[in-house]
Scaffold this motif. Structure first.
Motif, PDB file in Angstrom:
ATOM      1  N   VAL A 134     -11.691  10.542   8.167  1.00 53.70           N
ATOM      2  CA  VAL A 134     -11.760   9.365   7.300  1.00 53.70           C
ATOM      3  C   VAL A 134     -12.880   8.461   7.820  1.00 53.70           C
ATOM      4  N   GLN A 135     -13.726   7.989   6.919  1.00 50.01           N
ATOM      5  CA  GLN A 135     -14.814   7.092   7.284  1.00 50.01           C
ATOM      6  C   GLN A 135     -14.518   5.711   6.698  1.00 50.01           C
ATOM      7  N   PHE A 172       0.833  -1.199   0.000  1.00 54.74           N
ATOM      8  CA  PHE A 172       0.000   0.000   0.000  1.00 54.74           C
ATOM      9  C   PHE A 172       0.869   1.250   0.000  1.00 54.74           C
ATOM     10  N   GLU A 173       2.009   1.187   0.672  1.00 56.97           N
ATOM     11  CA  GLU A 173       2.913   2.332   0.699  1.00 56.97           C
ATOM     12  C   GLU A 173       3.411   2.696  -0.697  1.00 56.97           C
ATOM     13  N   LYS A 174       3.526   1.701  -1.552  1.00 57.26           N
ATOM     14  CA  LYS A 174       3.991   1.944  -2.918  1.00 57.26           C
ATOM     15  C   LYS A 174       2.859   2.353  -3.847  1.00 57.26           C
ATOM     16  N   GLU A 175       1.680   1.805  -3.640  1.00 57.14           N
ATOM     17  CA  GLU A 175       0.615   1.969  -4.621  1.00 57.14           C
ATOM     18  C   GLU A 175      -0.318   3.147  -4.363  1.00 57.14           C
ATOM     19  N   ILE A 176      -0.657   3.425  -3.117  1.00 54.77           N
ATOM     20  CA  ILE A 176      -1.620   4.493  -2.863  1.00 54.77           C
ATOM     21  C   ILE A 176      -1.113   5.852  -3.355  1.00 54.77           C
ATOM     22  N   PRO A 177       0.174   6.191  -3.175  1.00 53.70           N
ATOM     23  CA  PRO A 177       0.633   7.484  -3.677  1.00 53.70           C
ATOM     24  C   PRO A 177       0.461   7.676  -5.178  1.00 53.70           C
ATOM     25  N   HIS A 178       0.412   6.603  -5.956  1.00 56.11           N
ATOM     26  CA  HIS A 178       0.204   6.746  -7.391  1.00 56.11           C
ATOM     27  C   HIS A 178      -1.180   7.314  -7.711  1.00 56.11           C
ATOM     28  N   LEU A 179      -2.084   7.261  -6.746  1.00 60.82           N
ATOM     29  CA  LEU A 179      -3.443   7.756  -6.969  1.00 60.82           C
ATOM     30  C   LEU A 179      -3.661   9.130  -6.349  1.00 60.82           C
ATOM     31  N   GLU A 180      -2.613   9.741  -5.830  1.00 55.39           N
ATOM     32  CA  GLU A 180      -2.790  10.964  -5.038  1.00 55.39           C
ATOM     33  C   GLU A 180      -3.450  12.083  -5.809  1.00 55.39           C
ATOM     34  N   LYS A 181      -3.113  12.249  -7.060  1.00 60.65           N
ATOM     35  CA  LYS A 181      -3.674  13.394  -7.789  1.00 60.65           C
ATOM     36  C   LYS A 181      -5.186  13.272  -7.910  1.00 60.65           C
ATOM     37  N   GLY A 235      -4.388   6.873   7.353  1.00 58.14           N
ATOM     38  CA  GLY A 235      -3.464   7.953   7.671  1.00 58.14           C
ATOM     39  C   GLY A 235      -3.120   8.783   6.451  1.00 58.14           C
ATOM     40  N   TYR A 236      -2.926   8.093   5.330  1.00 56.45           N
ATOM     41  CA  TYR A 236      -2.614   8.782   4.079  1.00 56.45           C
ATOM     42  C   TYR A 236      -3.792   9.671   3.660  1.00 56.45           C
ATOM     43  N   LEU A 237      -5.003   9.102   3.722  1.00 53.87           N
ATOM     44  CA  LEU A 237      -6.189   9.861   3.356  1.00 53.87           C
ATOM     45  C   LEU A 237      -6.413  11.028   4.307  1.00 53.87           C
TER      46      LEU A 237
END
Length: 334
Positions: free
Chosen positions: A267-268, A180-189, A229-231
């Motif tokens: 976050v929900q 998840f640490e690698k993949e979630i940031p790819h969706l940040e925009k 946490g990221y969200l």
């Protein structure tokens, strides 16, 4: 004798590609697995006008920028009930989102929204599109992660469709052997947009080894806490309304240490019962894995095809789902 709860969704979410990123062929019936069906996408399931532009391993930041929605999206749960269509627009076999042309799909979503409005007039309905942006693979591919990133074109398309219905969007990831640490940031925009939220699928998180589709994966509270946490950081930094995280689940082992999952104010979390089968089986799964291990909000999935694949099996109606305890706030149709 206690009824065995079948891990009924197993293998349903894979968009399988061969060398050159062209979908591999398979029989239309898929391959039978214990507790479910592994269905892969055939070459015919990819629309010819999208093969080159969308099925590529690329960073979404290389695509055009997506404008913020002109609509205001505030806190959704529990004031509204989310009715979502799930799938991938490149495959007719991963869910209703890609099975029909966009206008037909959206018209059918309109019908489901109307049915829920009539069944529960006191609860406003929030339509949603839930698109798989990282698809699990049966082969390692170049990344050796057993997962395939969709190009930003896929997200752009679904977000544009959603705007025509004032719908929110969920971007779903099946990480395979990635993280998840690698993949979630790819969706940040996209996650920076107020109407875009996140889904994670433990079924295809192979942190304990194995190949996606060969065994059921797992995530821990620590993984879920990273995602929330990221969200939460995005919501704080960009002054966004609360984000929603949907976590798929249909077995005990798919989520571990649920008591350690952190509840964050912006976050929900939706724990989503994601198995197919007859009604008693699905009720059992909901009680065993969602009700008995509560987190925050609950979800329930309807499979248009697999929930009706045997004689006597019928789809849950909105009225029937409203009798569940707790009543789900997120309903997903595949």
């Amino acid at each position: 004798m206690k009824k065995r709860i079948v891990p009924a969704k197993f293998g349903m979410g894979m968009l399988v590609v061969a060398a050159g990123l062209v979908a591999s062929g398979c029989s239309s019936e898929g391959k039978q697995k214990e507790g479910g069906v592994v269905q892969t996408a055939s070459a015919d399931s990819l629309r010819s006008d999208q093969k080159d532009s969308a099925v590529v391993e690329t960073n979404p930041t290389q695509t055009q920028q997506v404008e913020d929605s002109t609509h205001t999206f505030g806190t959704i749960l529990p004031n509204k009930r989310i009715i979502a269509y799930y799938g991938n627009p490149l495959s007719k076999r991963m869910g209703i989102l890609g099975e029909l042309p966009p206008e037909q799909m959206l018209a059918r979503l309109d019908e489901e929204v109307k049915a829920w409005e009539e069944a529960d007039p006191a609860t406003p309905v929030q339509p949603a599109l839930h698109v798989i942006m990282l698809t699990a693979q049966g082969k390692p591919l170049k990344s050796n992660t057993y997962s395939l990133r969709m190009s930003g074109h896929v997200a752009d398309s679904v977000i544009s469709w959603a705007k025509t219905r004032n719908a929110i969007v969920f971007l779903d990831i099946q990480i395979g052997k990635s993280t998840f640490e690698k993949e979630i940031p790819h969706l940040e925009k996209y996650l920076k947009l107020p109407q875009v939220h996140l889904g994670i699928d433990p079924e295809f998180a192979m942190k304990k080894g194995g190949i996606p589709g060969g065994k059921i994966g797992t995530v821990d509270a620590e993984d879920i806490n990273y995602a929330t946490g990221y969200l939460s950081d995005l919501a704080t930094k960009h002054n966004l309304p609360p984000k929603i995280l949907v976590v798929h689940r249909f077995t005990q082992g798919m989520v571990t240490n649920y008591k350690n999952i952190k509840i964050r104010p912006n976050v929900q979390i939706v724990m989503h019962m994601d198995g197919w089968g007859d009604k008693p089986l699905k009720r059992d799964s909901y009680r065993a894995y969602i009700k008995k291990e509560p987190v925050q909000f609950t979800g329930f999935k309807i499979f248009y095809k697999n929930d009706t694949k045997k004689p006597g099996w019928k789809l849950f109606t909105p009225e029937e789902l409203l009798k569940l305890d707790p009543v789900p706030h997120y309903i997903q149709y595949q």
